[in-house]
Design an enzyme around this catalytic site. Structure first.
Site, PDB file in Angstrom:
ATOM      1  N   PHE A  40       0.839  -1.201   0.000  1.00  0.00           N
ATOM      2  CA  PHE A  40       0.000   0.000   0.000  1.00  0.00           C
ATOM      3  C   PHE A  40       0.869   1.244   0.000  1.00  0.00           C
ATOM      4  O   PHE A  40       2.047   1.212   0.357  1.00  0.00           O
ATOM      5  CB  PHE A  40      -0.940   0.007   1.220  1.00  0.00           C
ATOM      6  N   CYS A  41       0.264   2.359  -0.435  1.00  0.00           N
ATOM      7  CA  CYS A  41       0.932   3.660  -0.446  1.00  0.00           C
ATOM      8  C   CYS A  41      -0.144   4.736  -0.321  1.00  0.00           C
ATOM      9  O   CYS A  41      -1.314   4.427  -0.107  1.00  0.00           O
ATOM     10  CB  CYS A  41       1.779   3.840  -1.702  1.00  0.00           C
ATOM     11  N   THR A  42       0.225   5.988  -0.478  1.00  0.00           N
ATOM     12  CA  THR A  42      -0.709   7.086  -0.198  1.00  0.00           C
ATOM     13  C   THR A  42      -1.944   7.055  -1.094  1.00  0.00           C
ATOM     14  O   THR A  42      -3.074   7.003  -0.620  1.00  0.00           O
ATOM     15  CB  THR A  42       0.004   8.449  -0.350  1.00  0.00           C
TER      16      THR A  42
END
Length: 313
Positions: A186-188
């Site tokens: 996951f990331c922003t």
């Protein structure tokens, strides 16, 4: 498909749109001037990156201005399906508008990694908790260390990278030997995971997943009482970070090093507004701090002068 317009939160008139889309843009240089002119005419601020592989960025403005820019982007061949994520701000979170040409819209620096060819499986926010709660799942936060420092998902691995370019090297050293294990990344907003999962797939990992819409979509859609998110999410603008429901959080930005500063760190003797914080105090010299202190005094004097003269934004 055009994303339906959303009504800004009351008392938060600025619409903030985060967007990215991978596409093969044949002549991305030619797209820059009309896009920059439109943003300027509409009073939109923020940053948009254009490359042969697509578009990425975050912009802010009025409802009609943001719609105008998004409509323009979706007329570009290859970008008709562009999606975006919205939040609101009490005031304009950017100082200027930049439309920049880049080699990559998110820089990993690995040739031949193409999310349009092979990428991990998307997981909707509503299904994310079940995936990362499985003890067999390896959960990886693909963001940089200063972002992870103010918030992440429970049990996630922090690669402790300073830039996204370091991520492939971290994978080589991480020792994830079983390439059949489920890997959840996951990331922003989702863009780094497009390349990170494509890279993992290229390395032979078979069951690679990523959070669709990133942390921002999760915080928007998953009720706080059901959330496995801990802390705040860094957002690369003057809001600094957001939390559940995409509400602005309590962190501020250190003007010396651009790292987020928590309320606890704000109380540290190492924090001085515009000069230093616990993240950068020991990496700067007294000469650096003297220079930053003078800059801060000049900024405060300019604001006071503008206030006295009625020069309000």
């Amino acid at each position: 498909m055009k994303t339906p317009a959303k009504t800004p939160v009351p008392n938060q008139p600025v619409v903030v749109a985060a967007l990215y889309h991978f596409a093969r843009l044949a002549d991305h240089e030619a797209l820059q001037p009309p896009l920059a002119q439109l943003c300027d005419a509409q009073g939109v601020k923020g940053t948009l990156l254009l490359a042969r592989e697509g578009v990425n960025g975050t912009i802010a403005g009025t409802r009609s201005a943001i719609d105008a820019v998004l409509d323009h982007l979706r007329t570009i061949p290859g970008l008709a399906a562009l999606e975006h994520k919205e939040s609101s701000a009490h005031k304009m979170p950017f100082r200027r508008m930049k439309v920049r040409l880049k080699n990559e819209i998110v820089t990993m620096g690995v040739p031949d990694i193409d999310p349009l060819v092979d990428v991990g499986a998307y997981v909707d926010p509503k299904d994310w908790n079940a995936l990362i709660s499985d003890p067999e799942t390896v959960v990886i936060d693909t963001r940089n260390d200063y972002e992870v420092g103010i918030g992440t998902f429970k049990g996630a691995i922090n690669p402790e990278t300073h830039t996204f370019r370091e991520f492939p090297g971290w994978v080589d050293q991480a020792g994830i030997e079983d390439k059949t294990k489920p890997i959840a990344m996951f990331c922003t907003g989702g863009i780094r995971c497009e390349k990170a999962t494509a890279f993992m797939r290229a390395q032979g990992y078979e069951n690679v997943y990523h959070l669709k819409g990133g942390i921002l979509k999760y915080l928007e859609n998953v009720p706080e009482e059901e959330s496995l998110w801990q802390g705040s999410c860094f957002v690369f603008d003057e809001r600094v970070a957001v939390t559940h429901g995409l509400r602005e959080s309590d962190e501020i930005l250190c003007r010396a090093c651009r790292n987020p500063v928590t309320p606890e760190e704000l109380a540290s003797e190492l924090y001085e507004d515009g000069v230093s914080c616990p993240h950068c105090y020991h990496t700067r010299s007294e000469e650096d701090r003297a220079r930053f202190r003078m800059r801060q005094q000049q900024m405060l004097a300019a604001k006071e002068k503008a206030h006295e003269g009625g020069d309000h934004p």
